[in-house]
Design an enzyme around this catalytic site. Structure first.
Site, PDB file in Angstrom:
ATOM      1  CE  LYS A  82       8.225  22.542  17.892  1.00  0.00           C
ATOM      2  NZ  LYS A  82       8.622  22.337  16.499  1.00  0.00           N
ATOM      3  N   GLY A 182       4.871  33.926   0.194  1.00  0.00           N
ATOM      4  CA  GLY A 182       5.963  33.941   1.168  1.00  0.00           C
ATOM      5  C   GLY A 182       7.324  33.665   0.533  1.00  0.00           C
ATOM      6  N   GLY A 184      10.352  33.736   2.021  1.00  0.00           N
ATOM      7  CA  GLY A 184      11.342  33.596   3.093  1.00  0.00           C
ATOM      8  C   GLY A 184      12.377  32.563   2.707  1.00  0.00           C
ATOM      9  CB  VAL A 186      11.083  27.249   2.794  1.00  0.00           C
ATOM     10  CG1 VAL A 186      10.748  26.002   1.994  1.00  0.00           C
ATOM     11  CG2 VAL A 186      11.671  26.844   4.144  1.00  0.00           C
TER      12      VAL A 186
HETATM   13  P1  NAI Z   1      10.590  32.605   6.934  1.00  0.00           P
HETATM   14  O1  NAI Z   1      10.223  33.336   8.167  1.00  0.00           O
HETATM   15  O2  NAI Z   1      12.001  32.657   6.439  1.00  0.00           O
HETATM   16  O3  NAI Z   1       9.665  33.095   5.720  1.00  0.00           O
HETATM   17  C1  NAI Z   1       8.308  33.399   5.831  1.00  0.00           C
HETATM   18  C2  NAI Z   1       8.028  34.494   4.805  1.00  0.00           C
HETATM   19  O4  NAI Z   1       6.624  34.729   4.758  1.00  0.00           O
HETATM   20  C3  NAI Z   1       8.689  35.838   5.160  1.00  0.00           C
HETATM   21  O5  NAI Z   1       9.350  36.342   4.016  1.00  0.00           O
HETATM   22  C4  NAI Z   1       7.500  36.716   5.561  1.00  0.00           C
HETATM   23  O6  NAI Z   1       7.716  38.082   5.270  1.00  0.00           O
HETATM   24  C5  NAI Z   1       6.404  36.135   4.705  1.00  0.00           C
HETATM   25  N1  NAI Z   1       5.049  36.409   5.164  1.00  0.00           N
HETATM   26  C6  NAI Z   1       4.589  36.541   6.431  1.00  0.00           C
HETATM   27  N2  NAI Z   1       3.269  36.810   6.426  1.00  0.00           N
HETATM   28  C7  NAI Z   1       2.888  36.812   5.121  1.00  0.00           C
HETATM   29  C8  NAI Z   1       1.648  37.013   4.473  1.00  0.00           C
HETATM   30  N3  NAI Z   1       0.523  37.255   5.142  1.00  0.00           N
HETATM   31  N4  NAI Z   1       1.612  36.960   3.107  1.00  0.00           N
HETATM   32  C9  NAI Z   1       2.739  36.733   2.413  1.00  0.00           C
HETATM   33  N5  NAI Z   1       3.950  36.529   2.980  1.00  0.00           N
HETATM   34  C10 NAI Z   1       4.021  36.575   4.320  1.00  0.00           C
HETATM   35  O7  NAI Z   1      10.120  31.092   7.151  1.00  0.00           O
HETATM   36  P2  NAI Z   1      10.595  29.796   6.389  1.00  0.00           P
HETATM   37  O8  NAI Z   1      11.671  29.136   7.160  1.00  0.00           O
HETATM   38  O9  NAI Z   1      10.793  30.108   4.944  1.00  0.00           O
HETATM   39  O10 NAI Z   1       9.302  28.854   6.543  1.00  0.00           O
HETATM   40  C11 NAI Z   1       8.144  29.035   5.745  1.00  0.00           C
HETATM   41  C12 NAI Z   1       7.054  28.085   6.228  1.00  0.00           C
HETATM   42  O11 NAI Z   1       7.515  26.732   6.105  1.00  0.00           O
HETATM   43  C13 NAI Z   1       6.659  28.258   7.690  1.00  0.00           C
HETATM   44  O12 NAI Z   1       5.290  27.961   7.821  1.00  0.00           O
HETATM   45  C14 NAI Z   1       7.480  27.206   8.410  1.00  0.00           C
HETATM   46  O13 NAI Z   1       6.875  26.787   9.607  1.00  0.00           O
HETATM   47  C15 NAI Z   1       7.469  26.084   7.380  1.00  0.00           C
HETATM   48  N6  NAI Z   1       8.589  25.161   7.514  1.00  0.00           N
HETATM   49  C16 NAI Z   1       9.881  25.606   7.369  1.00  0.00           C
HETATM   50  C17 NAI Z   1      10.939  24.726   7.461  1.00  0.00           C
HETATM   51  C18 NAI Z   1      12.353  25.172   7.222  1.00  0.00           C
HETATM   52  O14 NAI Z   1      13.204  24.322   6.859  1.00  0.00           O
HETATM   53  N7  NAI Z   1      12.672  26.459   7.367  1.00  0.00           N
HETATM   54  C19 NAI Z   1      10.727  23.294   7.758  1.00  0.00           C
HETATM   55  C20 NAI Z   1       9.326  22.929   7.867  1.00  0.00           C
HETATM   56  C21 NAI Z   1       8.326  23.842   7.760  1.00  0.00           C
END
Ligand code: NAI
Length: 358
Positions: A82, A182, A184, A186
């Protein structure tokens, strides 16, 4: 701080730590290489404003070790590494800085390869790519897999189905109620999959626009982020932050399952995993459940180059991998968390024995 770095490296058998400086561009970066036992140390580059240099180094070490386990448990031939760049990704990032970082990676000659993480983007990877070939995550037009979030979502839903099979004897999610935290990249993708499978989903996000879109597009119920833990549902699905399963939230959960994609869901792994076990709540180990994107991303390194069908079939093996974790947990009488670690360690040991014989 009292020299914690070498203590930590010795305790967890780290290979190498590289400190990178480029005074002209302002680059200050740390590359941590935990293991190359299964293949090149691989893991994304995080750009973050750390409270101290030690905090940056310890974060890189901690995350690199996690990657060793993630790849091994996913059945992939990569080691754990990392990188972190110290700085504000909105203010301090520049082409010169990213290119200087790319040259540092290149000097490692393939021992470490990188991808995006918090604070870095696919566009940043393209810039780094102009200095080094040692990248995993790249846009499609550079030969990479592009957006990996849908594959991550699919893998996490497969893990959820394996948990359902453990709790109810069948993997179907039809009629199960899910609280999804969440929306986002995913979480949004997972929402569509869960609804398609007939689950009833309650959603929340701190971003009201995303919530409004989910209500409008899918007609789902929405609650405030503060209320999501108290829902009268079967499954809690974390797709936002780490550390959300902790002594404050565990007593509030009414669910039988915790499964989603969020990394490091426990505030304290040992304590909080034991607390979930104590309440009879089955959970999908995060780094197994969220490995779908990684599996897709790295398929192009396998024989024959990128083959989407093979990659997606491999993403679906997350169902079996999650079941295998439960089998180890039952057999050894340990938490699923430790069981996943044992599964990863067993693979590293087995392959190293094969290499010694060969
Ligand atoms: P993202 O940043 O696109 O989505 C995160 C979402 O959570 C956002 O919509 C944000 O507004 C929301 N959020 C933040 N704080 C919050 C809260 N207190 N309550 C409710 N919603 C809240 O991130 P992504 O890429 O969707 O990843 C989601 C999770 O999965 C993260 O923990 C990331 O580390 C993990 N992950 C993602 C991967 C990927 O392929 N993108 C791969 C492996 C793990």
């Amino acid at each position: 701080m009292d020299a914690p770095v070498f203590d930590y490296m010795r305790r967890y058998n780290f290979k190498k730590l590289v400190l990178c400086n480029d005074s002209d561009s302002g680059l200050r970066a740390v590359i941590a290489i935990h293991s190359t036992a299964l293949g090149p140390a691989t893991g994304g580059t995080r750009m973050w404003t750390y409270a101290s240099e030690e905090a940056a180094i310890m974060d890189a070490l901690h995350l690199a070790r996690g990657m060793t386990y993630k790849y091994a448990a996913a059945g992939l031939d990569f080691g754990g590494g990392k990188a972190v760049i110290i700085g504000n990704s909105k203010r301090d990032k520049s082409e010169a800085l990213l290119r200087a970082f790319g040259r540092m990676i290149n000097q490692l000659g393939g021992e470490y390869q990188t991808g995006e993480d918090v604070g870095t983007t696919l566009e940043d990877m393209e810039i780094i790519y102009s200095e080094t070939d040692h990248l995993v995550t790249l846009p499609v037009h550079c030969g990479g897999a592009g957006d990996i979030a849908p594959a991550t979502a699919l893998g996490s839903v497969e893990a959820m189905r394996a948990c359902a099979a453990r709790v109810w004897g069948a993997p179907e999610l039809k009629g199960r109620r899910v609280a999804l935290q969440g929306l986002g990249a995913v979480g949004w993708s997972a929402l569509g999959m869960l609804l398609e499978q007939g689950a009833e989903v309650v959603v929340c996000d701190t971003d009201q626009e995303k919530v409004a879109r989910a209500v409008k597009d899918y007609g789902v119920q929405a609650v405030s982020p503060a209320e999501i833990y108290d829902q009268d549902v079967d499954i809690f699905a974390p797709y936002a932050l780490g550390g959300i399963i902790n002594p404050e939230t565990i007593p509030r959960l009414k669910v039988k399952i915790v499964a989603g994609s969020a990394n490091n869901i426990f505030a304290d792994e040992e304590r909080d995993a034991a607390a979930l076990d104590g309440r009879g709540i089955v959970y999908a180990v995060d780094y197994v459940a969220n490995s779908g994107g990684t599996i897709l991303d790295t398929d192009r390194f396998r024989k024959g180059g990128f083959q989407p069908e093979r990659a997606m079939a491999n993403v679906r093996t997350i169902f079996k991998r999650t079941e295998a974790v439960f089998e180890i947990a039952d057999r050894e009488g340990i938490s699923a968390y430790l069981a996943a670690n044992h599964m990863a360690e067993a693979r590293i040991e087995a392959l190293n024995r094969v290499r010694l014989l060969g």
